[in-house]
Design a protein around this motif. Sequence first.
Motif, PDB file in Angstrom:
ATOM      1  N   ASP A  92       0.811  -1.218   0.000  1.00 31.79           N
ATOM      2  CA  ASP A  92       0.000   0.000   0.000  1.00 31.79           C
ATOM      3  C   ASP A  92       0.848   1.274   0.000  1.00 31.79           C
ATOM      4  O   ASP A  92       0.432   2.316   0.474  1.00 31.79           O
ATOM      5  CB  ASP A  92      -0.949  -0.001   1.203  1.00 31.79           C
ATOM      6  CG  ASP A  92      -0.224  -0.033   2.543  1.00 31.79           C
ATOM      7  OD1 ASP A  92       1.030  -0.062   2.567  1.00 31.79           O
ATOM      8  OD2 ASP A  92      -0.907  -0.040   3.579  1.00 31.79           O
ATOM      9  N   GLY A  93       2.050   1.190  -0.561  1.00 34.11           N
ATOM     10  CA  GLY A  93       2.946   2.338  -0.589  1.00 34.11           C
ATOM     11  C   GLY A  93       2.766   3.188  -1.836  1.00 34.11           C
ATOM     12  O   GLY A  93       2.009   2.838  -2.743  1.00 34.11           O
ATOM     13  N   PRO A  94       3.479   4.287  -1.888  1.00 34.37           N
ATOM     14  CA  PRO A  94       3.396   5.205  -3.035  1.00 34.37           C
ATOM     15  C   PRO A  94       4.214   4.703  -4.231  1.00 34.37           C
ATOM     16  O   PRO A  94       5.000   3.762  -4.097  1.00 34.37           O
ATOM     17  CB  PRO A  94       3.985   6.493  -2.477  1.00 34.37           C
ATOM     18  CG  PRO A  94       5.006   6.023  -1.486  1.00 34.37           C
ATOM     19  CD  PRO A  94       4.384   4.793  -0.853  1.00 34.37           C
ATOM     20  N   PRO A  95       4.048   5.351  -5.384  1.00 35.52           N
ATOM     21  CA  PRO A  95       4.902   5.040  -6.527  1.00 35.52           C
ATOM     22  C   PRO A  95       6.365   5.345  -6.147  1.00 35.52           C
ATOM     23  O   PRO A  95       6.589   6.151  -5.246  1.00 35.52           O
ATOM     24  CB  PRO A  95       4.412   5.993  -7.618  1.00 35.52           C
ATOM     25  CG  PRO A  95       3.042   6.386  -7.194  1.00 35.52           C
ATOM     26  CD  PRO A  95       3.045   6.349  -5.691  1.00 35.52           C
ATOM     27  N   PRO A  96       7.340   4.782  -6.745  1.00 35.35           N
ATOM     28  CA  PRO A  96       7.229   3.970  -7.950  1.00 35.35           C
ATOM     29  C   PRO A  96       6.979   2.487  -7.689  1.00 35.35           C
ATOM     30  O   PRO A  96       6.644   1.754  -8.612  1.00 35.35           O
ATOM     31  CB  PRO A  96       8.606   4.155  -8.605  1.00 35.35           C
ATOM     32  CG  PRO A  96       9.540   4.306  -7.429  1.00 35.35           C
ATOM     33  CD  PRO A  96       8.738   5.066  -6.391  1.00 35.35           C
ATOM     34  N   THR A  97       7.123   2.018  -6.441  1.00 34.79           N
ATOM     35  CA  THR A  97       7.032   0.574  -6.188  1.00 34.79           C
ATOM     36  C   THR A  97       5.663   0.119  -5.707  1.00 34.79           C
ATOM     37  O   THR A  97       5.319  -1.044  -5.846  1.00 34.79           O
ATOM     38  CB  THR A  97       8.070   0.138  -5.140  1.00 34.79           C
ATOM     39  OG1 THR A  97       7.745   0.765  -3.891  1.00 34.79           O
ATOM     40  CG2 THR A  97       9.490   0.491  -5.565  1.00 34.79           C
ATOM     41  N   GLY A  98       4.900   1.024  -5.081  1.00 38.24           N
ATOM     42  CA  GLY A  98       3.638   0.631  -4.470  1.00 38.24           C
ATOM     43  C   GLY A  98       3.831  -0.151  -3.181  1.00 38.24           C
ATOM     44  O   GLY A  98       2.882  -0.678  -2.616  1.00 38.24           O
ATOM     45  N   LEU A  99       5.083  -0.191  -2.685  1.00 39.15           N
ATOM     46  CA  LEU A  99       5.384  -0.930  -1.457  1.00 39.15           C
ATOM     47  C   LEU A  99       5.644   0.031  -0.303  1.00 39.15           C
ATOM     48  O   LEU A  99       6.090   1.158  -0.497  1.00 39.15           O
ATOM     49  CB  LEU A  99       6.613  -1.822  -1.664  1.00 39.15           C
ATOM     50  CG  LEU A  99       6.477  -2.900  -2.724  1.00 39.15           C
ATOM     51  CD1 LEU A  99       7.804  -3.629  -2.912  1.00 39.15           C
ATOM     52  CD2 LEU A  99       5.364  -3.881  -2.360  1.00 39.15           C
ATOM     53  N   ARG A 100       5.358  -0.462   0.902  1.00 39.03           N
ATOM     54  CA  ARG A 100       5.655   0.284   2.130  1.00 39.03           C
ATOM     55  C   ARG A 100       6.421  -0.650   3.058  1.00 39.03           C
ATOM     56  O   ARG A 100       5.863  -1.546   3.675  1.00 39.03           O
ATOM     57  CB  ARG A 100       4.373   0.760   2.813  1.00 39.03           C
ATOM     58  CG  ARG A 100       4.623   1.397   4.188  1.00 39.03           C
ATOM     59  CD  ARG A 100       3.351   1.969   4.806  1.00 39.03           C
ATOM     60  NE  ARG A 100       2.246   1.041   4.872  1.00 39.03           N
ATOM     61  CZ  ARG A 100       1.932   0.288   5.939  1.00 39.03           C
ATOM     62  NH1 ARG A 100       2.665   0.345   7.037  1.00 39.03           N
ATOM     63  NH2 ARG A 100       0.883  -0.514   5.898  1.00 39.03           N
ATOM     64  N   TYR A 101       7.728  -0.447   3.101  1.00 43.62           N
ATOM     65  CA  TYR A 101       8.556  -1.178   4.051  1.00 43.62           C
ATOM     66  C   TYR A 101       8.429  -0.445   5.368  1.00 43.62           C
ATOM     67  O   TYR A 101       8.936   0.670   5.519  1.00 43.62           O
ATOM     68  CB  TYR A 101      10.015  -1.204   3.596  1.00 43.62           C
ATOM     69  CG  TYR A 101      10.265  -2.116   2.420  1.00 43.62           C
ATOM     70  CD1 TYR A 101      10.710  -3.420   2.612  1.00 43.62           C
ATOM     71  CD2 TYR A 101      10.061  -1.685   1.112  1.00 43.62           C
ATOM     72  CE1 TYR A 101      10.936  -4.269   1.532  1.00 43.62           C
ATOM     73  CE2 TYR A 101      10.291  -2.522   0.032  1.00 43.62           C
ATOM     74  CZ  TYR A 101      10.725  -3.803   0.250  1.00 43.62           C
ATOM     75  OH  TYR A 101      10.956  -4.629  -0.819  1.00 43.62           O
ATOM     76  N   CYS A 102       7.733  -1.028   6.313  1.00 47.19           N
ATOM     77  CA  CYS A 102       7.444  -0.435   7.613  1.00 47.19           C
ATOM     78  C   CYS A 102       8.462  -1.020   8.602  1.00 47.19           C
ATOM     79  O   CYS A 102       8.371  -2.194   8.971  1.00 47.19           O
ATOM     80  CB  CYS A 102       6.005  -0.792   7.990  1.00 47.19           C
ATOM     81  SG  CYS A 102       5.380   0.064   9.421  1.00 47.19           S
ATOM     82  N   ILE A 103       9.441  -0.215   9.011  1.00 53.34           N
ATOM     83  CA  ILE A 103      10.625  -0.716   9.707  1.00 53.34           C
ATOM     84  C   ILE A 103      10.753  -0.093  11.100  1.00 53.34           C
ATOM     85  O   ILE A 103      10.522   1.100  11.285  1.00 53.34           O
ATOM     86  CB  ILE A 103      11.895  -0.407   8.878  1.00 53.34           C
ATOM     87  CG1 ILE A 103      11.743  -0.901   7.429  1.00 53.34           C
ATOM     88  CG2 ILE A 103      13.137  -0.995   9.537  1.00 53.34           C
ATOM     89  CD1 ILE A 103      11.578  -2.386   7.245  1.00 53.34           C
ATOM     90  N   ASN A 104      11.151  -0.900  12.060  1.00 52.98           N
ATOM     91  CA  ASN A 104      11.393  -0.428  13.416  1.00 52.98           C
ATOM     92  C   ASN A 104      12.638   0.448  13.458  1.00 52.98           C
ATOM     93  O   ASN A 104      13.694   0.051  12.957  1.00 52.98           O
ATOM     94  CB  ASN A 104      11.607  -1.625  14.352  1.00 52.98           C
ATOM     95  CG  ASN A 104      10.362  -2.439  14.549  1.00 52.98           C
ATOM     96  OD1 ASN A 104       9.438  -2.025  15.242  1.00 52.98           O
ATOM     97  ND2 ASN A 104      10.313  -3.612  13.930  1.00 52.98           N
ATOM     98  N   SER A 105      12.547   1.641  14.066  1.00 46.92           N
ATOM     99  CA  SER A 105      13.720   2.517  14.216  1.00 46.92           C
ATOM    100  C   SER A 105      14.856   1.797  14.930  1.00 46.92           C
ATOM    101  O   SER A 105      16.024   1.941  14.564  1.00 46.92           O
ATOM    102  CB  SER A 105      13.370   3.766  15.034  1.00 46.92           C
ATOM    103  OG  SER A 105      12.692   4.716  14.280  1.00 46.92           O
ATOM    104  N   VAL A 106      14.522   1.056  15.966  1.00 53.57           N
ATOM    105  CA  VAL A 106      15.527   0.391  16.777  1.00 53.57           C
ATOM    106  C   VAL A 106      16.277  -0.684  15.983  1.00 53.57           C
ATOM    107  O   VAL A 106      17.381  -1.084  16.372  1.00 53.57           O
ATOM    108  CB  VAL A 106      14.884  -0.188  18.064  1.00 53.57           C
ATOM    109  CG1 VAL A 106      14.060  -1.422  17.773  1.00 53.57           C
ATOM    110  CG2 VAL A 106      15.908  -0.456  19.128  1.00 53.57           C
ATOM    111  N   ALA A 107      15.748  -1.101  14.848  1.00 57.57           N
ATOM    112  CA  ALA A 107      16.393  -2.102  14.005  1.00 57.57           C
ATOM    113  C   ALA A 107      17.398  -1.476  13.039  1.00 57.57           C
ATOM    114  O   ALA A 107      18.098  -2.194  12.323  1.00 57.57           O
ATOM    115  CB  ALA A 107      15.342  -2.886  13.218  1.00 57.57           C
ATOM    116  N   LEU A 108      17.459  -0.140  13.028  1.00 58.27           N
ATOM    117  CA  LEU A 108      18.286   0.577  12.062  1.00 58.27           C
ATOM    118  C   LEU A 108      19.310   1.481  12.730  1.00 58.27           C
ATOM    119  O   LEU A 108      19.122   1.922  13.864  1.00 58.27           O
ATOM    120  CB  LEU A 108      17.402   1.460  11.171  1.00 58.27           C
ATOM    121  CG  LEU A 108      16.333   0.774  10.338  1.00 58.27           C
ATOM    122  CD1 LEU A 108      15.400   1.806   9.719  1.00 58.27           C
ATOM    123  CD2 LEU A 108      16.974  -0.101   9.268  1.00 58.27           C
ATOM    124  N   THR A 109      20.358   1.789  11.982  1.00 59.62           N
ATOM    125  CA  THR A 109      21.331   2.820  12.320  1.00 59.62           C
ATOM    126  C   THR A 109      21.356   3.771  11.141  1.00 59.62           C
ATOM    127  O   THR A 109      21.437   3.319   9.993  1.00 59.62           O
ATOM    128  CB  THR A 109      22.732   2.205  12.511  1.00 59.62           C
ATOM    129  OG1 THR A 109      22.701   1.300  13.600  1.00 59.62           O
ATOM    130  CG2 THR A 109      23.778   3.270  12.767  1.00 59.62           C
TER     131      THR A 109
END
Length: 161
Positions: A125-142
């Motif tokens: 259900d994301g926007p163009p160009p992919t139509g995807l929404r990678y919904c990611i935890n902040s704590v999982a990222l740097t």
Amino acid sequence: MTDPAPTLRSASGFDLTPPDDREREALEADLSPEEKRVLLAHGTEAPFCGVLLGEKRAGVFCCRECGLPLFRAGTKFESGTGWPSFTQPVDEAHVTAITDRSYGMVRTETQCARCGSHQGHVFPDGPPPTGLRYCINSVALTFVPEGEALPDPLGRGDGTA
């Protein structure tokens, strides 16, 4: 004497070889209790409280556990869900999609392709160009600002943001 296993590389040149037991132990020892809960036990941080939700600088979002670059800042968008959201990964090979049937739902979990840590979920259900929404935890990222060295906890020398 046997030859070492070949290095697995993504199309963008990053080493995807999983950490060995000694490396994994060192990576996990560096995580906070909340990071362990999310990354290792497939947890979810509360919405609207992650430190990277409002991050708008140019750069790269990397796996908190192993440092693999997962998402570029230019693919981040405001989804209104309370978690950092992205339209696509740095390299398709950096994120593994796994069917998640927990909590009576069918979703697609995303994991770091190198260390296997839980990152979040991807939705169609994301926007163009992919139509995807990678919904990611902040704590999982740097977050690494553009031009700075990427984290390299495995000593693989993969480069800069």
